[in-house]
Design a protein around this motif. Structure first.
Motif, PDB file in Angstrom:
ATOM      1  N   THR A 151       0.836  -1.204   0.000  1.00  0.00           N
ATOM      2  CA  THR A 151       0.000   0.000   0.000  1.00  0.00           C
ATOM      3  C   THR A 151       0.866   1.248   0.000  1.00  0.00           C
ATOM      4  O   THR A 151       0.564   2.227  -0.693  1.00  0.00           O
ATOM      5  CB  THR A 151      -0.934  -0.005   1.236  1.00  0.00           C
ATOM      6  N   MET A 152       1.949   1.226   0.759  1.00  0.00           N
ATOM      7  CA  MET A 152       2.833   2.381   0.791  1.00  0.00           C
ATOM      8  C   MET A 152       3.475   2.614  -0.579  1.00  0.00           C
ATOM      9  O   MET A 152       3.672   3.761  -0.989  1.00  0.00           O
ATOM     10  CB  MET A 152       3.898   2.217   1.872  1.00  0.00           C
ATOM     11  N   ALA A 153       3.785   1.560  -1.304  1.00  0.00           N
ATOM     12  CA  ALA A 153       4.345   1.715  -2.651  1.00  0.00           C
ATOM     13  C   ALA A 153       3.314   2.343  -3.586  1.00  0.00           C
ATOM     14  O   ALA A 153       3.647   3.214  -4.397  1.00  0.00           O
ATOM     15  CB  ALA A 153       4.801   0.362  -3.196  1.00  0.00           C
ATOM     16  N   ALA A 154       2.054   1.929  -3.463  1.00  0.00           N
ATOM     17  CA  ALA A 154       0.999   2.519  -4.286  1.00  0.00           C
ATOM     18  C   ALA A 154       0.791   3.988  -3.927  1.00  0.00           C
ATOM     19  O   ALA A 154       0.599   4.833  -4.814  1.00  0.00           O
ATOM     20  CB  ALA A 154      -0.294   1.737  -4.112  1.00  0.00           C
ATOM     21  N   LEU A 155       0.842   4.309  -2.645  1.00  0.00           N
ATOM     22  CA  LEU A 155       0.706   5.697  -2.221  1.00  0.00           C
ATOM     23  C   LEU A 155       1.876   6.544  -2.705  1.00  0.00           C
ATOM     24  O   LEU A 155       1.706   7.718  -3.064  1.00  0.00           O
ATOM     25  CB  LEU A 155       0.577   5.780  -0.702  1.00  0.00           C
TER      26      LEU A 155
END
Length: 116
Positions: A92-96
């Motif tokens: 999720t952090m990579a997508a954000l």
């Protein structure tokens, strides 16, 4: 057949980080050449700066800002991988981080058109 580890979402984050680094490394000589024009040929620099006001160049600049921000966020992601314990939230952090990079690039593009 695609290897199983290459189906993981963070594999794409790795590839984007690597490719953005290569693209930025290829951009640096051009950037230094343009900076040298300020010292060696100010008239050529003025001509180049006028050329940069074209819409296609502005879009390319937006791409450059995207590359810079995606590389920055990718580096932060790598530091988090090395220093923090693994969690499922890292995907999720990579997508954000990617969404933040797109936002920064679009903000740069739109602010450039307001100033021109």
């Amino acid at each position: 057949m695609i290897a199983p580890h290459r189906r993981h979402g963070l594999w794409l984050a790795f590839i984007v980080h690597r490719l953005s680094g290569i693209a930025l490394a290829l951009f640096l000589p051009v950037h230094f050449w343009v900076l040298s024009l300020a010292l060696t040929d100010p008239a050529a620099l003025d001509g180049f700066l006028q050329w940069t006001h074209r819409p296609l160049v502005r879009i390319a600049e937006m791409g450059l800002v995207f590359l810079l921000s995606v590389h920055l966020f990718g580096g932060l992601r790598l530091m988090a991988l090395e220093w923090l314990p693994w969690s499922a939230r890292q995907k999720t952090m990579a997508a954000l981080a990617t969404a933040g990079s797109v936002f920064m690039a679009l903000w740069f593009l739109l602010s450039g058109y307001r100033m021109a």
